[in-house]
Design a protein around this motif. Structure first.
Motif, PDB file in Angstrom:
ATOM      1  N   VAL A   1       0.891  -1.179   0.000  1.00 34.69           N
ATOM      2  CA  VAL A   1       0.000   0.000   0.000  1.00 34.69           C
ATOM      3  C   VAL A   1       0.920   1.218   0.000  1.00 34.69           C
ATOM      4  O   VAL A   1       1.708   1.400   0.937  1.00 34.69           O
ATOM      5  CB  VAL A   1      -0.916   0.042   1.232  1.00 34.69           C
TER       6      VAL A   1
ATOM      7  N   ALA B   1      -9.364  -2.908   5.923  1.00 37.66           N
ATOM      8  CA  ALA B   1      -8.796  -1.561   6.027  1.00 37.66           C
ATOM      9  C   ALA B   1      -9.537  -0.803   7.120  1.00 37.66           C
ATOM     10  O   ALA B   1     -10.759  -0.893   7.229  1.00 37.66           O
ATOM     11  CB  ALA B   1      -8.927  -0.838   4.691  1.00 37.66           C
TER      12      ALA B   1
ATOM     13  N   ILE C   1      -4.877  -3.014   7.010  1.00 35.84           N
ATOM     14  CA  ILE C   1      -4.334  -1.750   6.499  1.00 35.84           C
ATOM     15  C   ILE C   1      -4.831  -0.655   7.433  1.00 35.84           C
ATOM     16  O   ILE C   1      -6.043  -0.504   7.608  1.00 35.84           O
ATOM     17  CB  ILE C   1      -4.832  -1.456   5.066  1.00 35.84           C
TER      18      ILE C   1
ATOM     19  N   VAL D   1      -6.218   1.570  -1.365  1.00 33.06           N
ATOM     20  CA  VAL D   1      -6.823   0.904  -0.200  1.00 33.06           C
ATOM     21  C   VAL D   1      -8.137   0.203  -0.568  1.00 33.06           C
ATOM     22  O   VAL D   1      -8.281  -1.002  -0.376  1.00 33.06           O
ATOM     23  CB  VAL D   1      -7.050   1.919   0.949  1.00 33.06           C
TER      24      VAL D   1
END
Ligand SMILES: [Zn+2]
Length: 370
Positions: A47, A89, A122, A171
């Motif tokens: 990422v 995420a 994430i 994301v």
């Protein structure tokens, strides 16, 4: 033919992962290794500038390039679990002065160990860095836009558009689920709650409903009026939801100071959802009897002045009950603020400062028999 394909895959794997080993007696082991790797869709996970191998926690940034205004870095942590699993995420700080939600993600950065995780986490603790730095509520001071209204973003727009575009690409496109954390901004005296977005897709809605119940906040706003078009998704959660990824938003914390209990509730909620998704940890008992809020009534200021609330957050008010008074700067009454419907004060303005059009209070109308 089959074995050739296998061998080709093995060679490709060895090239990709580096050290080559001799073929021969260990070949069966190699086949197992190849099969295991083939089953792992993400041997590494990237990422922005953060690339993590399995079992690693890596710190980096999403680079928002300069355009019509300045660029900046959005901090990101990738926790790539030791075992494969879902990609979750968790974002906060779209509004950079909603501090409890930001501190909740900071807590997760330390608390979650990659060895304990099946899947990938994430973490984006501060999307709106300019707001955080300059203590600016509601908007990105660079372009005066809310950073939760311009998704999926635009690489040719102003800073908020370009940041939203990077988050969508790096994301949203890579995750299976998203949790967007917010809270009462500097001027909002808010009680904690989650939103459950209803899309009309039964399977997806059941999935996201179970996530919201696992998260654990006991007031849930049913959100059925969000955009359905992924090209005009506006909100971060909605950007994931319209792309078929069950997701939700939760809010806790208010009006500036970080109450550590609020941050801890959000952080514990994320751990509960991770357990629910079988990413590791203990599955907490989901909520049995949450309060379902079917409608939000927003009260706005009819003129500039000074606000004096007469109820606290979480008060249950009757239709017609007074929730506050607006005066002029010489304390002369201008507006009696009353509840147009019975409900729960989800948040009420925390500060006297008032401009025409500002939100005074948000009243949650409870779903009966829900
Ligand atoms: Zn917010």
């Amino acid at each position: 033919m089959k074995s050739h394909t296998c061998r080709a895959a093995l060679v490709a794997l060895l090239v990709a992962t580096g050290p080559a080993e001799a073929t021969g007696p260990a070949e069966a082991g190699h086949d197992r290794q190849a099969a295991a790797s083939a089953a792992d869709p993400h041997p590494t996970f990237t990422v922005g500038t953060a690339t993590a191998q399995r079992g690693q926690k890596v710190y980096g940034a999403l680079k928002v390039p300069a355009g019509s205004d300045a660029g900046y870095d959005i901090p990101v942590v990738v926790i790539h679990g030791a075992r494969p699993g879902p990609v979750l995420a968790v974002a906060s700080g779209a509004h950079g002065s909603e501090y409890a939600s930001i501190i909740a993600v900071e807590m997760l950065i330390d608390a979650v160990k990659p060895d304990d995780v099946a899947g990938t986490l994430i973490l984006l603790p501060i999307i709106n860095v300019p707001s955080f730095e300059r203590i600016t509520p509601h908007v990105n001071p660079t372009d005066n836009k809310s950073m939760n209204r311009f998704y999926p973003g635009d690489p040719k727009g102003t800073q908020t558009d370009r940041a939203s575009y990077e988050i969508t690409k790096e994301v949203i496109d890579q995750c299976d689920h998203l949790i967007d954390l917010h809270g009462g901004d500097l001027d909002e005296n808010l009680r904690p709650y989650s939103y459950w977005t209803v899309t009309g897709n039964q399977k997806q809605d059941d999935f996201s409903r179970a996530m919201v119940l696992a998260f654990g906040l006991d007031h849930i706003i049913i959100s059925a009026d969000r955009p359905k078009d992924p090209k005009a998704s506006r909100y971060l959660e909605n950007t994931a939801t319209t792309r078929g990824k069950p997701s939700f938003t939760a809010e806790a914390g208010r009006s500036g100071p970080v109450e550590i209990g609020d941050a801890a509730r959000l952080s514990a909620g994320v751990r509960n959802v991770m357990a629910h998704l079988k990413m590791g940890g203990t599955v907490a008992a989901p909520l049995r009897n949450p309060v379902w809020v079917e409608k939000i009534v927003s009260l706005t200021a009819e003129r500039d002045g000074m606000f004096h609330p007469t109820v606290d957050r979480d008060a249950h008010v009757a239709k017609g009950a007074r929730v506050g008074i607006v005066t002029d700067y010489l304390n002369r009454p201008l507006q009696d603020v009353v509840a147009p419907e019975a409900g729960i004060i989800m948040f009420i303005r925390a500060l006297p400062s008032l401009k025409k059009g500002d939100t005074l209070a948000s009243i949650g109308v409870v779903k009966m028999g829900g």
